[in-house]
Design a protein around this motif. Structure first.
Motif, short mmCIF file in Angstrom:
data_model
loop_
_atom_site.label_atom_id
_atom_site.label_comp_id
_atom_site.label_asym_id
_atom_site.label_seq_id
_atom_site.Cartn_x
_atom_site.Cartn_y
_atom_site.Cartn_z
N TRP A 53 24.08 -5.81 4.48
CA TRP A 53 23.07 -4.85 4.91
C TRP A 53 21.94 -5.54 5.65
O TRP A 53 21.33 -4.98 6.56
CB TRP A 53 22.53 -4.07 3.71
CG TRP A 53 21.76 -4.92 2.74
CD1 TRP A 53 22.25 -5.59 1.65
CD2 TRP A 53 20.36 -5.22 2.79
NE1 TRP A 53 21.26 -6.28 1.03
CE2 TRP A 53 20.08 -6.07 1.71
CE3 TRP A 53 19.32 -4.86 3.65
CZ2 TRP A 53 18.81 -6.56 1.45
CZ3 TRP A 53 18.05 -5.33 3.40
CH2 TRP A 53 17.81 -6.18 2.31
N SER A 54 21.61 -6.78 5.25
CA SER A 54 20.51 -7.50 5.88
C SER A 54 20.90 -8.16 7.18
O SER A 54 20.05 -8.54 7.99
CB SER A 54 19.99 -8.57 4.93
OG SER A 54 20.99 -9.55 4.72
N GLY A 55 22.19 -8.33 7.39
CA GLY A 55 22.67 -9.04 8.56
C GLY A 55 22.76 -10.55 8.37
O GLY A 55 23.24 -11.26 9.26
N VAL A 56 22.34 -11.03 7.22
CA VAL A 56 22.32 -12.47 6.98
C VAL A 56 23.72 -13.01 6.72
O VAL A 56 24.08 -14.11 7.16
CB VAL A 56 21.40 -12.79 5.79
CG1 VAL A 56 21.52 -14.25 5.39
CG2 VAL A 56 19.96 -12.44 6.15
N ASN A 57 24.51 -12.25 6.00
CA ASN A 57 25.84 -12.73 5.61
C ASN A 57 26.93 -12.02 6.37
O ASN A 57 26.87 -10.80 6.59
CB ASN A 57 26.04 -12.49 4.11
CG ASN A 57 25.00 -13.18 3.27
OD1 ASN A 57 24.14 -12.54 2.67
ND2 ASN A 57 25.02 -14.49 3.25
N THR A 58 27.92 -12.81 6.79
CA THR A 58 29.03 -12.25 7.54
C THR A 58 30.35 -12.84 7.07
O THR A 58 30.40 -13.92 6.45
CB THR A 58 28.89 -12.53 9.04
OG1 THR A 58 28.81 -13.95 9.25
CG2 THR A 58 27.65 -11.87 9.62
N TYR A 59 31.41 -12.12 7.38
CA TYR A 59 32.77 -12.59 7.11
C TYR A 59 33.62 -12.29 8.33
O TYR A 59 33.45 -11.25 9.00
CB TYR A 59 33.35 -11.85 5.90
CG TYR A 59 34.85 -11.98 5.80
CD1 TYR A 59 35.70 -11.00 6.34
CD2 TYR A 59 35.43 -13.10 5.22
CE1 TYR A 59 37.07 -11.13 6.29
CE2 TYR A 59 36.81 -13.24 5.16
CZ TYR A 59 37.61 -12.25 5.70
OH TYR A 59 38.99 -12.39 5.65
N TYR A 60 34.52 -13.21 8.64
CA TYR A 60 35.47 -13.02 9.74
C TYR A 60 36.88 -13.31 9.27
O TYR A 60 37.12 -14.28 8.54
CB TYR A 60 35.13 -13.95 10.91
CG TYR A 60 33.80 -13.69 11.54
CD1 TYR A 60 32.67 -14.39 11.14
CD2 TYR A 60 33.66 -12.73 12.53
CE1 TYR A 60 31.44 -14.14 11.72
CE2 TYR A 60 32.44 -12.47 13.12
CZ TYR A 60 31.32 -13.18 12.70
OH TYR A 60 30.10 -12.92 13.27
N ALA A 61 37.81 -12.50 9.71
CA ALA A 61 39.21 -12.82 9.50
C ALA A 61 39.55 -14.11 10.24
O ALA A 61 38.96 -14.40 11.30
CB ALA A 61 40.09 -11.68 10.00
N ASP A 62 40.47 -14.87 9.70
CA ASP A 62 40.83 -16.14 10.34
C ASP A 62 41.29 -15.95 11.77
O ASP A 62 41.05 -16.80 12.64
CB ASP A 62 41.94 -16.82 9.53
CG ASP A 62 41.44 -17.39 8.21
OD1 ASP A 62 42.28 -17.68 7.34
OD2 ASP A 62 40.21 -17.53 8.06
N SER A 63 41.93 -14.84 12.03
CA SER A 63 42.49 -14.60 13.37
C SER A 63 41.42 -14.41 14.45
O SER A 63 41.73 -14.53 15.63
CB SER A 63 43.40 -13.37 13.34
OG SER A 63 42.69 -12.23 12.90
#
Length: 125
Positions: A53-63
């Protein structure tokens, strides 16, 4: 209720870029985790990227790691997905989604409460 509307999809050549936007109305997005998912023909819907919600943390799929960037502008109630170095295997319908639990970086489609209608991304070889 939250209404989500994606835009920015289209046809692009391999190596090209697109920027997807997801505009929300109805409620303020700033409290919600947001995600981008995609679904190719004959395949299950899969997570692409998630942002807290804060934009601080993100996740990406390996692809997509290193090629895609997720961001959000809570003042504009909008989430973005910058997609660079696109590949034919990125071809899919891309959906944005909002989850209201506040849990950290949820990745399963079933964790999300609101969905947009999707925008088609086609990458030609």
């Amino acid at each position: 209720q939250v209404q989500l509307v994606e835009s920015g999809g289209g046809l692009v050549q391999t190596g090209g870029s697109l920027r997807l936007s997801c505009a929300a109305s109805g409620r303020i997005l700033s409290r919600y985790g947001m995600g981008w998912f995609r679904q190719a023909p004959g395949k299950e819907r899969e997570v692409v990227s998630v942002i807290s919600w804060s934009g601080v943390n993100t996740y990406y799929a390996d692809s997509v790691k290193g090629r895609f960037t997720i961001s959000r502008d809570n003042a504009k109630n909008t989430v973005y997905l910058q997609m660079n170095s696109l590949k034919p295997e990125d071809t899919a319908i891309y959906y944005c989604a909002a989850e209201t639990s506040g849990s950290y970086l949820r990745r399963r489609p079933t964790d999300y409460d609101y969905w947009g209608q999707g925008t088609q991304v086609t990458v030609s070889s």
